[in-house]
Design a protein around this motif. Structure first.
Motif, mmCIF file in Angstrom:
data_model
loop_
_atom_site.group_PDB
_atom_site.id
_atom_site.type_symbol
_atom_site.label_atom_id
_atom_site.label_comp_id
_atom_site.label_asym_id
_atom_site.label_seq_id
_atom_site.Cartn_x
_atom_site.Cartn_y
_atom_site.Cartn_z
ATOM 1 N N SER A 83 0.865 -1.172 0.000
ATOM 2 C CA SER A 83 0.000 0.000 0.000
ATOM 3 C C SER A 83 0.906 1.227 0.000
ATOM 4 C CB SER A 83 -0.894 0.022 1.235
ATOM 5 O OG SER A 83 -0.125 0.236 2.402
ATOM 6 N N TYR A 461 -24.694 3.479 3.938
ATOM 7 C CA TYR A 461 -23.801 3.448 5.093
ATOM 8 C C TYR A 461 -23.758 4.780 5.837
ATOM 9 C CZ TYR A 461 -22.113 -1.139 3.674
ATOM 10 O OH TYR A 461 -22.031 -2.467 3.357
ATOM 11 N N LEU A 465 -17.245 8.596 3.952
ATOM 12 C CA LEU A 465 -16.001 8.181 4.593
ATOM 13 C C LEU A 465 -16.108 6.810 5.257
ATOM 14 C CD1 LEU A 465 -14.928 11.573 6.225
ATOM 15 C CD2 LEU A 465 -14.079 10.549 4.113
ATOM 16 N N ALA A 466 -17.282 6.189 5.201
ATOM 17 C CA ALA A 466 -17.456 4.858 5.798
ATOM 18 C C ALA A 466 -16.460 3.887 5.154
ATOM 19 C CB ALA A 466 -18.880 4.364 5.582
ATOM 20 N N PRO A 467 -15.855 2.989 5.961
ATOM 21 C CA PRO A 467 -14.845 2.058 5.406
ATOM 22 C C PRO A 467 -15.373 1.244 4.229
ATOM 23 C CG PRO A 467 -14.867 1.971 7.807
ATOM 24 C CD PRO A 467 -16.041 2.821 7.401
ATOM 25 N N GLU A 468 -16.643 0.849 4.300
ATOM 26 C CA GLU A 468 -17.212 0.043 3.210
ATOM 27 C C GLU A 468 -17.298 0.844 1.914
ATOM 28 O OE1 GLU A 468 -18.708 -1.342 7.168
ATOM 29 O OE2 GLU A 468 -18.589 0.588 6.134
ATOM 30 N N ARG A 470 -15.402 3.471 1.115
ATOM 31 C CA ARG A 470 -14.034 3.673 0.630
ATOM 32 C C ARG A 470 -13.512 2.416 -0.073
ATOM 33 N NH1 ARG A 470 -11.690 5.621 6.183
ATOM 34 N NH2 ARG A 470 -9.654 5.408 5.181
ATOM 35 N N LEU A 471 -13.862 1.247 0.467
ATOM 36 C CA LEU A 471 -13.465 -0.017 -0.159
ATOM 37 C C LEU A 471 -14.066 -0.139 -1.560
ATOM 38 C CD1 LEU A 471 -12.098 -2.860 0.286
ATOM 39 C CD2 LEU A 471 -14.374 -3.635 0.962
ATOM 40 N N ARG A 474 -12.308 2.220 -3.952
ATOM 41 C CA ARG A 474 -10.999 1.695 -4.371
ATOM 42 C C ARG A 474 -11.165 0.585 -5.409
ATOM 43 N NH1 ARG A 474 -9.657 2.208 1.188
ATOM 44 N NH2 ARG A 474 -10.052 -0.012 1.545
ATOM 45 N N LYS A 526 -13.458 -7.489 -0.128
ATOM 46 C CA LYS A 526 -12.494 -7.428 0.974
ATOM 47 C C LYS A 526 -11.772 -8.756 1.174
ATOM 48 C CE LYS A 526 -12.178 -5.635 5.701
ATOM 49 N NZ LYS A 526 -12.950 -5.060 6.830
#
Length: 555
Positions: A83, A461, A465-468, A470-471, A474, A526
């Motif tokens: 990363s 969500y 900015l929620a991790p899901e 952002r995933l 990406r 993920k």
């Protein structure tokens, strides 16, 4: 024969999962690389520099370019192995390295429209030019040309203008007038909203379907032009947003006066049509509980209210002490705007208030549309508010799932702080469209074919900015946007998803079923290997169950 068909089904299921796994690995191979810019210390010897390069080059997945004249290294790595943060840590530990910087995205500097009177729009682009006999200060403006390099607005965004009406035939805005596609001009209320033939808004003063501006000053037309005059069309002026749709809601008569009851009806109309932004360039001196409640209710429907702080022709008033409305209502979905002049000072006539007024925007000597196809200069906080309204619409174009609170926060957080304005407004600053648009673009996850964030996931969500989320962004950027089929899918998705996201945002009960549908997708991205194993196991068990079930039937 039946058993053979069942076994064939099992084989097909397994093959599908294996192909999915292979495609995932293939996508990993084509994703964008992590890139760092590394500066070596000037005291580092040539031998030591060569050693750094050689050692890093031996690490699998890393490529290095040396810029000899600048003393820099451009380091690229396979993100499947490193990363950006991991790559940074690897080089920051080296004693010969001076600094490590990530590779930043840049944009073309500015977009200057070809509108004939754009040079007179100092509020959008101030070069210190003379405008209508007044000389300004360079850069006392919104930095609109820079903002337009990021977005020029979307025709999907609708702004309701509560004013004297709009000259919807004006050549410089007629393309940007909202049309009610659910209504016909046939003497019937086709959409069932209680207004017959409301094909382009409503005149609440005269209770008819013709919201034409009949004010001597053309106040509503002027305000609408600031927001959304057609940009870059080789005529007249440019609005802050070039392509959005203006919904004319006439609540002020030909003399510029109106009633709270008409305002309430207009707010209710706008809510019913799904409007997200309302411009209210009017003031009253009496507190109205019903107006307060109506604006608060609009907020529950996701509506941002942008209002003028009001004018005093002797000197501006402190509306913290002498309130005017709706400017002084303490509601989270209101942005109250004072006027700045061509030198970035608070305009002499503008009301202010360190608690009630949020920021300033250009409001002196503003050129915009005049009914009948003309143009004119007007002055007032009525001209300041639509500059902010236009910016709010531009941010909503960048990221359609932004809530009113997110839009408001971005606008207030990105003002240009002006020393002479300290103590007069909450922020002590003047609106800056470029900084706000840049912040919105960063929040939305970038432009390109993606055009913004993952709309449905963001709505489900609750945050971009929620991790899901952002995933998923990406995954979009690394896999989908790196091949033609993926880019086609993204374009189709961003055509269809904004209305769904707005529906989820408006009705929170829809979030749970959406999350149920999104969770398998998130986990498959993920944990692709684990998800593949579970999928193959599930498919195998299902196939074995079907085989056994068929066998019992045969026997």
């Amino acid at each position: 024969m039946k058993r053979r068909k069942t076994l064939n089904l099992t084989g097909i299921i397994v093959i599908v999962f294996i192909l999915s796994f292979v495609l995932t690995l293939s996508a990993h191979a084509s994703q964008k690389r992590s890139t760092l810019i590394i500066s070596l210390k000037k005291t580092t010897t040539e031998r030591a520099k060569t050693s750094v390069i050689e050692e890093a080059s031996h690490i699998s997945g890393i490529q290095i370019k040396r810029l000899k004249h600048l003393g820099l290294l451009i380091v690229e790595a396979d993100p499947a192995r490193f990363s950006t943060d991991e790559l940074r840590g690897l080089f920051e530990a080296d004693p010969s390295v001076e600094s490590v910087e990530p590779d930043h995205i840049i944009h073309k500097a500015s977009v200057i429209p070809d509108d004939t009177h754009f040079s007179q729009q100092w509020g959008l682009h101030n070069t210190g030019q003379t405008v209508n006999g007044f000389v300004g200060t360079a850069d006392a403006d919104m930095d609109m040309p820079e903002a337009w390099s990021l977005s020029r607005c979307s025709s999907d965004v609708v702004v309701a203008v509560l004013d004297t009406g709009v000259d919807y035939t004006h050549p410089d805005i007629k393309q940007n007038i909202w049309h009610n596609n659910a209504e016909l001009t046939d003497g019937k209320d086709n959409d069932g909203n209680g207004y017959v033939d409301d094909t382009m808004g409503w005149d609440f003063v005269n209770n008819d379907n013709d919201p034409m501006d009949d004010d001597a000053d053309g106040h509503g037309t002027h305000v609408s032009g600031i927001i959304a005059a057609r940009g870059n069309n080789q005529k007249g002026i440019s609005g802050v947003c070039w392509y959005l749709k203006i919904m004319p809601l006439k609540v002020l008569d030909s003399g510029g006066s109106g009633t709270i009851s008409d305002v309430l009806e207009a707010i209710d109309y706008a809510i019913g049509r799904g409007v997200r932004i309302i411009n209210a360039s009017y003031v009253g001196t009496s507190y109205s509980h019903e107006e307060y409640t109506a604006i608060k209710t609009a907020g529950k429907h996701g509506v941002l209210f942008v209002v003028a702080s009001g004018n005093n022709h002797l000197a501006g008033d402190d509306i913290d002490l002498n309130p005017v409305y709706p400017a002084a209502y303490n509601l989270p979905n209101i942005i109250t705007v004072a006027a700045s002049d061509m030198d970035d000072d608070l305009a002499w006539f503008s009301n202010y208030g360190a608690q009630s007024v949020d920021l300033t925007a250009p409001g002196l000597n503003i050129i915009s549309l005049y009914p009948g196809g003309g143009y004119q200069y007007l002055t007032g906080t009525s001209m300041a508010a639509p500059h902010v309204t236009g910016l709010a619409a531009l941010l909503l174009s960048i990221e359609p799932t932004f809530s009113y609170s997110q839009i408001k926060s971005i606008i207030l957080d990105t003002v240009d702080i002006v020393p002479s304005q300290q103590g007069f407004t909450l922020t002590g600053g003047r609106v800056n469209a470029y900084r706000a648009a840049l912040r919105a673009t960063e929040h939305s996850g970038g432009g390109g074919d993606g055009g913004g964030g993952c709309f449905i996931a963001t709505a489900a969500y609750g945050s971009y900015l929620a991790p899901e989320v952002r995933l998923l962004r990406r995954f979009r950027d690394r896999y989908l946007l790196t091949n033609p089929a993926g880019r086609l899918f993204v374009r189709l998705y961003y055509t269809c998803s904004p209305p769904v996201a707005r529906l989820i945002s408006r009705y929170p009960v829809l979030r749970f079923p959406t999350l149920v549908l999104l969770t398998p997708l998130v986990y498959s991205i993920k944990y692709p290997e684990g998800f593949l194993s579970v999928g193959v196991l599930s498919a195998t068990l299902l196939a074995l169950y079907l085989t056994a079930h068929k066998s019992r039937k045969v026997s």
